[in-house]
Design a protein around this motif. Structure first.
Motif, PDB file in Angstrom:
ATOM      1  N   VAL A  89      24.366  12.983  64.039  1.00  0.00           N
ATOM      2  CA  VAL A  89      24.857  14.228  63.437  1.00  0.00           C
ATOM      3  C   VAL A  89      24.089  15.419  64.007  1.00  0.00           C
ATOM      4  CG1 VAL A  89      25.010  15.538  61.287  1.00  0.00           C
ATOM      5  CG2 VAL A  89      25.698  13.127  61.337  1.00  0.00           C
ATOM      6  N   ARG A  90      22.767  15.298  64.072  1.00  0.00           N
ATOM      7  CA  ARG A  90      21.967  16.401  64.615  1.00  0.00           C
ATOM      8  C   ARG A  90      22.303  16.661  66.080  1.00  0.00           C
ATOM      9  NH1 ARG A  90      17.740  13.537  62.284  1.00  0.00           N
ATOM     10  NH2 ARG A  90      16.826  13.147  64.338  1.00  0.00           N
TER      11      ARG A  90
ATOM     12  N   LEU B 214      21.879  28.368  56.663  1.00  0.00           N
ATOM     13  CA  LEU B 214      20.703  27.795  56.017  1.00  0.00           C
ATOM     14  C   LEU B 214      20.119  26.662  56.862  1.00  0.00           C
ATOM     15  CD1 LEU B 214      19.003  27.786  53.314  1.00  0.00           C
ATOM     16  CD2 LEU B 214      20.496  25.922  52.606  1.00  0.00           C
ATOM     17  N   HIS B 215      20.997  25.841  57.440  1.00  0.00           N
ATOM     18  CA  HIS B 215      20.519  24.749  58.291  1.00  0.00           C
ATOM     19  C   HIS B 215      19.799  25.271  59.519  1.00  0.00           C
ATOM     20  CE1 HIS B 215      21.707  20.843  56.705  1.00  0.00           C
ATOM     21  NE2 HIS B 215      22.654  21.501  56.070  1.00  0.00           N
ATOM     22  N   THR B 216      20.319  26.326  60.110  1.00  0.00           N
ATOM     23  CA  THR B 216      19.677  26.895  61.291  1.00  0.00           C
ATOM     24  C   THR B 216      18.273  27.389  60.960  1.00  0.00           C
ATOM     25  OG1 THR B 216      21.820  27.569  62.201  1.00  0.00           O
ATOM     26  CG2 THR B 216      19.865  28.688  63.047  1.00  0.00           C
ATOM     27  N   VAL B 217      18.150  28.089  59.832  1.00  0.00           N
ATOM     28  CA  VAL B 217      16.843  28.603  59.424  1.00  0.00           C
ATOM     29  C   VAL B 217      15.896  27.458  59.068  1.00  0.00           C
ATOM     30  CG1 VAL B 217      15.632  30.007  57.716  1.00  0.00           C
ATOM     31  CG2 VAL B 217      17.810  30.794  58.661  1.00  0.00           C
ATOM     32  N   SER B 218      16.393  26.472  58.315  1.00  0.00           N
ATOM     33  CA  SER B 218      15.544  25.353  57.914  1.00  0.00           C
ATOM     34  C   SER B 218      15.083  24.547  59.126  1.00  0.00           C
ATOM     35  CB  SER B 218      16.297  24.445  56.937  1.00  0.00           C
ATOM     36  OG  SER B 218      15.478  23.385  56.494  1.00  0.00           O
ATOM     37  N   ASP B 219      15.964  24.375  60.096  1.00  0.00           N
ATOM     38  CA  ASP B 219      15.589  23.655  61.311  1.00  0.00           C
ATOM     39  C   ASP B 219      14.479  24.393  62.041  1.00  0.00           C
ATOM     40  OD1 ASP B 219      15.757  21.704  63.353  1.00  0.00           O
ATOM     41  OD2 ASP B 219      17.122  22.966  64.508  1.00  0.00           O
TER      42      ASP B 219
ATOM     43  N   PHE C  22      22.438  15.825  58.167  1.00  0.00           N
ATOM     44  CA  PHE C  22      21.839  16.654  59.223  1.00  0.00           C
ATOM     45  C   PHE C  22      20.338  16.407  59.336  1.00  0.00           C
ATOM     46  CE2 PHE C  22      25.713  19.225  59.211  1.00  0.00           C
ATOM     47  CZ  PHE C  22      25.811  19.565  60.547  1.00  0.00           C
ATOM     48  N   ARG C  23      19.699  16.114  58.236  1.00  0.00           N
ATOM     49  CA  ARG C  23      18.253  15.860  58.277  1.00  0.00           C
ATOM     50  C   ARG C  23      17.935  14.469  58.817  1.00  0.00           C
ATOM     51  NH1 ARG C  23      15.959  15.258  52.544  1.00  0.00           N
ATOM     52  NH2 ARG C  23      16.913  13.200  52.896  1.00  0.00           N
ATOM     53  N   ASP C  24      18.726  13.453  58.445  1.00  0.00           N
ATOM     54  CA  ASP C  24      18.338  12.062  58.665  1.00  0.00           C
ATOM     55  C   ASP C  24      19.097  11.343  59.771  1.00  0.00           C
ATOM     56  OD1 ASP C  24      16.685  12.460  56.457  1.00  0.00           O
ATOM     57  OD2 ASP C  24      18.133  11.633  55.038  1.00  0.00           O
TER      58      ASP C  24
END
Length: 239
Positions: free
Chosen positions: A103-104, A164-169, A97-99
């Protein structure tokens, strides 16, 4: 290269160019002309390979979903405890998701699905089943705490992971996702393990998955997290 090979290469090139824009601007904010400008191809060339923007968006989402079976397969090694495989898998997915722009973009397009005139695959169901299966294995190994129901716990873990992904994004563009995920597992493993020892399990996972500098920083900070219950969600790191 054959004609079919060139066509496949062109389709992938266009898909990645579209994914970059869908990730940056969303579905409504991206046009075929934009994709043509980003890819250096004419609109006619794009329509030759993808009949519409909807078809191109669907192709991105399909490619997003197609990445998961291979990732899951990497963490099916015999002899590795199930909880370790579950945690290691989560870090592999987090890095994707980060790289990985496809996927993103696939994730963003699914969130914007009401604007897309196409039937998109249903997300999360496969992840819940995968996590539940690993928790069942952990129970069979005697590693799962008494009273943990794998199906219910799997649903909660998947909700926590993607939340967690939503918050980190939102806070740091997922730059610190490994650190945040480390903090989350420090909390979850304390409840999931029959004999709680999050630090040792996470140390094995981080040593075996090529963690980033952020992940190693989180590993060093674990005692403070265990004491304070911090999710690593303070002031975002500034570049």
């Amino acid at each position: 290269m054959t004609v079919q090979g060139r066509a496949k290469t062109t389709r992938r090139f266009l898909l990645e160019a579209a994914a970059e824009l869908f990730d940056e601007r969303g579905y409504a904010g991206t046009s075929i002309s934009d994709i043509g400008a980003r890819s250096g191809r004419t609109s006619g060339s794009i329509y030759f390979h993808y009949a519409s923007k909807e078809k191109l968006a669907l192709a991105v989402v399909d490619e997003h979903f197609a990445t998961w079976p291979e990732m899951i397969g990497r963490h099916q090694a015999v002899g590795v405890p199930a909880l370790e495989r579950l945690v290691a898998l989560s870090f592999t997915v987090a890095r994707a998701f980060r790289d990985d722009v496809v996927v993103r973009a696939g994730a963003r397009l699914w969130m914007e699905r009401k604007a897309i005139d196409a039937a998109l695959p249903t997300p999360f169901v496969g992840w819940i089943e995968t996590v539940a299966g690993l928790l069942e294995e952990a129970r069979g190994e005697g590693a799962l705490a008494a009273g943990i129901a794998p199906d219910a716990a799997a649903h909660s873990i998947v909700c926590a992971f993607f939340g967690l992904h939503t918050v980190s994004d939102a806070l740091d563009g997922r730059r610190c996702i490994e650190e945040h995920l480390y903090g989350l597992w420090s909390l979850l493993l304390a409840a999931l393990q029959a004999e709680p020892d999050p630090a040792s399990l996470l140390a094995r996972v981080m040593a075996g998955t090529g963690s980033s500098d952020a992940g190693r920083t989180a590993l060093a900070a674990l005692p403070a997290r265990q004491g304070g219950g911090d999710f690593g969600g303070g002031e975002p790191e500034r570049s």
